[in-house]
Design an enzyme around this catalytic site. Structure first.
Site, PDB file in Angstrom:
ATOM      1  N   TYR A  77       0.828  -1.210   0.000  1.00 27.01           N
ATOM      2  CA  TYR A  77       0.000   0.000   0.000  1.00 27.01           C
ATOM      3  C   TYR A  77       0.861   1.259   0.000  1.00 27.01           C
ATOM      4  O   TYR A  77       0.604   2.206  -0.726  1.00 27.01           O
ATOM      5  CB  TYR A  77      -0.925  -0.007   1.223  1.00 27.01           C
ATOM      6  CG  TYR A  77      -1.974   1.088   1.152  1.00 27.01           C
ATOM      7  CD1 TYR A  77      -3.237   0.806   0.623  1.00 27.01           C
ATOM      8  CD2 TYR A  77      -1.712   2.381   1.589  1.00 27.01           C
ATOM      9  CE1 TYR A  77      -4.204   1.803   0.534  1.00 27.01           C
ATOM     10  CE2 TYR A  77      -2.672   3.376   1.493  1.00 27.01           C
ATOM     11  CZ  TYR A  77      -3.914   3.080   0.972  1.00 27.01           C
ATOM     12  OH  TYR A  77      -4.873   4.060   0.876  1.00 27.01           O
ATOM     13  N   PHE A 129      -5.916  20.418 -24.977  1.00 32.99           N
ATOM     14  CA  PHE A 129      -6.576  19.166 -25.332  1.00 32.99           C
ATOM     15  C   PHE A 129      -7.966  19.208 -24.686  1.00 32.99           C
ATOM     16  O   PHE A 129      -8.175  19.934 -23.717  1.00 32.99           O
ATOM     17  CB  PHE A 129      -5.755  17.991 -24.798  1.00 32.99           C
ATOM     18  CG  PHE A 129      -6.362  16.656 -25.114  1.00 32.99           C
ATOM     19  CD1 PHE A 129      -6.472  16.228 -26.431  1.00 32.99           C
ATOM     20  CD2 PHE A 129      -6.837  15.841 -24.107  1.00 32.99           C
ATOM     21  CE1 PHE A 129      -7.047  15.007 -26.722  1.00 32.99           C
ATOM     22  CE2 PHE A 129      -7.403  14.610 -24.398  1.00 32.99           C
ATOM     23  CZ  PHE A 129      -7.513  14.198 -25.707  1.00 32.99           C
ATOM     24  N   ASP A 130      -8.933  18.432 -25.211  1.00 35.60           N
ATOM     25  CA  ASP A 130     -10.314  18.631 -24.738  1.00 35.60           C
ATOM     26  C   ASP A 130     -10.516  18.332 -23.251  1.00 35.60           C
ATOM     27  O   ASP A 130     -11.245  19.054 -22.581  1.00 35.60           O
ATOM     28  CB  ASP A 130     -11.352  17.924 -25.638  1.00 35.60           C
ATOM     29  CG  ASP A 130     -11.073  16.462 -25.845  1.00 35.60           C
ATOM     30  OD1 ASP A 130     -10.221  15.914 -25.114  1.00 35.60           O
ATOM     31  OD2 ASP A 130     -11.710  15.843 -26.721  1.00 35.60           O
ATOM     32  N   ALA A 214       2.003  14.315 -23.060  1.00 31.54           N
ATOM     33  CA  ALA A 214       1.567  12.969 -23.443  1.00 31.54           C
ATOM     34  C   ALA A 214       2.463  12.378 -24.525  1.00 31.54           C
ATOM     35  O   ALA A 214       2.777  11.187 -24.503  1.00 31.54           O
ATOM     36  CB  ALA A 214       0.120  13.015 -23.933  1.00 31.54           C
ATOM     37  N   HIS A 438     -20.964  12.962 -30.487  1.00 29.85           N
ATOM     38  CA  HIS A 438     -20.323  12.030 -31.423  1.00 29.85           C
ATOM     39  C   HIS A 438     -20.192  10.609 -30.871  1.00 29.85           C
ATOM     40  O   HIS A 438     -20.109   9.660 -31.618  1.00 29.85           O
ATOM     41  CB  HIS A 438     -18.964  12.556 -31.873  1.00 29.85           C
ATOM     42  CG  HIS A 438     -18.016  12.848 -30.750  1.00 29.85           C
ATOM     43  ND1 HIS A 438     -18.146  13.954 -29.932  1.00 29.85           N
ATOM     44  CD2 HIS A 438     -16.938  12.180 -30.301  1.00 29.85           C
ATOM     45  CE1 HIS A 438     -17.172  13.952 -29.047  1.00 29.85           C
ATOM     46  NE2 HIS A 438     -16.430  12.882 -29.236  1.00 29.85           N
TER      47      HIS A 438
HETATM   48  C1  LIG Z   1      -4.822  11.980 -24.026  1.00 30.15           C
HETATM   49  C2  LIG Z   1      -4.417  13.336 -23.638  1.00 30.15           C
HETATM   50  C3  LIG Z   1      -4.797  13.875 -22.410  1.00 30.15           C
HETATM   51  C4  LIG Z   1      -5.719  13.173 -21.441  1.00 30.15           C
HETATM   52  O1  LIG Z   1      -5.168  11.994 -21.007  1.00 30.15           O
HETATM   53  P1  LIG Z   1      -6.032  10.714 -20.573  1.00 30.15           P
HETATM   54  O2  LIG Z   1      -4.985   9.739 -20.200  1.00 30.15           O
HETATM   55  O3  LIG Z   1      -6.824  10.310 -21.781  1.00 30.15           O
HETATM   56  O4  LIG Z   1      -6.885  11.117 -19.443  1.00 30.15           O
HETATM   57  C5  LIG Z   1      -4.340  15.151 -22.104  1.00 30.15           C
HETATM   58  N1  LIG Z   1      -3.589  15.846 -22.955  1.00 30.15           N
HETATM   59  C6  LIG Z   1      -3.201  15.362 -24.153  1.00 30.15           C
HETATM   60  C7  LIG Z   1      -2.361  16.185 -25.052  1.00 30.15           C
HETATM   61  C8  LIG Z   1      -3.615  14.092 -24.537  1.00 30.15           C
HETATM   62  O5  LIG Z   1      -3.268  13.612 -25.732  1.00 30.15           O
END
Ligand SMILES: *Cc1c(COP(=O)(O)O)cnc(C)c1O
Length: 446
Positions: A77, A129-130, A214, A438
């Site tokens: 843990y 990013f969204d 990412a 979508h």
């Molecule tokens: C995929 C992504 C995220 C979000 O990450 P998740 O692991 O899907 O929660 C944030 N920023 C960028 C640029 C991404 O490509």
């Protein structure tokens, strides 16, 4: 190892040790599957998809070393050995003192913004990013996109002039973010020159800089290939330089961590780290596992380093370029240059007579499935409604999953679609939810 390949052809720098059968369906089966799915590719069962290029997120293939690392996971843990391994790796790569695992990238974003953003605060980013935008807006922040378009090699850069204006303005800016690579503009890379200039502006106004990293390895590789002065640097050296310019990072490890789940939040700021820790415990778990199992931390520690292997990155870049060339030759217009993880078909140019309201990009995505069982994703009017700026089909490449022959299949499928562009129907939406339509909308061909 980084040897120049003496051949024209670049091969997959791996061989296959475990195989997973992929489903082969007939065109007639796909016709009826499309109909049952309401012409929404998110509603197809993966077992009916031959080549799944919906996303590169969490879909990569782990290496034998990552699978071996899973067994070595320490599930204690608190204070597990796997955390130490993960922490050491992230520190080596980023230089950040405080390292937190999160279950994926968006959890890191949520914790960061909840800790440091107040309602009305502005956060500039090359492009949010969204999930980043959604998490920021959730705490009352204002997500400001400042892309600098037009650079031939670094289409992901930030607009420095506008950033300078925002930082000199009256509205509070708790931090600046840079997304590497810039996902929302097609995975285009950011140059070190641009990131350094952003850092200088942040320093002048004493505002911290975080990278949304990412695809840090793909960005590092494209710097090596395109930015003067970096040809002889290793991707790892470049990645360290990128992280070295920031005060912290959020990372979705489902991309260049080459794991199926996982994320990272790290910083060198002790005051912020203390806040992160409290919020992390609230939703993710104890700071040495953060919403993941010990084995996930092991797999991430290995994957983050494998993603920086020059032979792997050379193959990755070559695969994207090969797909892009093939699609162009097949007669489907694409957005050039392609980014680091995907190729985008420009449906507005492919179907110039079809109005946006008839969802031209979705129409092409549907044909790619109908002809070859290839699943892609629409990034256009179906996804963004009237706010859509482009009609694109994103063809994302999972890491280390598909071979050149699979890519040839995609190109052949594209040839068949291109050959009958004039006969492709438009679509209308017959059922849609109030949010993120979508994912679940139902469509009908016109
Ligand atoms: C995929 C992504 C995220 C979000 O990450 P998740 O692991 O899907 O929660 C944030 N920023 C960028 C640029 C991404 O490509």
């Amino acid at each position: 190892m980084s040897v120049e390949v003496p051949f024209r052809t670049i091969i997959e720098p791996f061989r296959i040790k475990a195989v997973e059968p992929i489903p082969l369906t007939t065109r007639a089966e796909r016709e009826s599957l499309l109909d049952r799915a309401g012409y929404n590719l998110f509603k197809l069962h993966a077992e009916h998809v031959t080549i799944d290029l919906l996303t590169d997120s969490g879909t990569g293939a782990m290496s034998d070393r990552q699978w071996a690392a899973l067994l070595a996971g320490d599930e204690s843990y608190a204070g597990s050995r796997s955390y130490d391994h993960f922490e050491t790796t992230v520190k080596r790569l980023t230089g950040f003192e405080h390292v937190f695992p999160t279950h994926q990238g968006r959890a890191a974003e949520r914790i960061l913004f909840e800790a440091v953003v107040k309602p009305g605060d502005v956060v500039p980013n090359n492009t949010h990013f969204d999930t980043t935008r959604a998490n920021l807006e959730h705490v009352g922040g204002v997500a400001l996109d400042l892309p600098r378009s037009g650079h031939p090699h670094f289409g992901g850069n930030m607009d420095l002039e506008r950033l300078g204006q925002v930082l000199a303005g009256d509205r509070p800016v708790p931090l600046v973010m840079m997304t590497l690579t810039n996902n929302a503009v097609g995975g285009q890379p950011v140059s070190l020159e641009n990131l350094r200039a952003v850092r200088a502006l942040c320093d002048r106004h004493q505002v911290p800089l975080f990278v949304d990293a990412a695809r840090f390895a793909e960005n590092a590789w494209l710097i090596k290939r395109r930015e003067p002065g970096y040809q002889d640097h290793t991707p790892e050296q470049i990645a360290r330089e990128l992280f070295g310019l920031a005060d912290g990072c959020t990372v979705s490890a489902k991309k260049d961590g080459i794991v199926n789940i996982g994320g990272i939040l790290a910083t060198h700021r002790a005051d912020w780290a203390r806040k992160f820790e409290v919020l992390l415990i609230l939703s993710e778990g104890f700071p040495t596992y953060g919403g993941l199992a010990g084995r996930d931390l092991e797999a991430m520690a290995v994957g983050l380093i494998e993603a920086l292997d020059p032979d792997y990155l050379r193959y990755r870049e070559a695969t994207v370029a090969y797909l892009a060339r093939g699609l162009e030759k097949a007669g489907l217009p694409i957005v050039t240059p392609p980014g680091g993880h995907a190729v985008f078909v420009d449906a507005a140019r492919a179907l110039p007579k079809m109005p946006k309201s008839q969802l031209p990009a979705q129409a092409i995505a549907i044909e790619l499935y109908r002809e070859g069982g290839v699943r892609t994703v629409e990034v256009g009017t179906l996804m963004f409604g009237a706010a859509a700026q482009h009609e694109l089909v994103r063809i994302a490449l999972p890491r280390r999953v598909y071979t050149a022959s699979h890519v040839d299949w995609v190109i052949e499928t594209a040839e068949r679609v291109a050959a009958r562009l004039g006969a492709i129907p438009g679509y209308r939406i017959v059922e849609e939810p109030p949010l993120l339509r979508h994912f679940t909308a139902k469509l009908q061909p016109l």
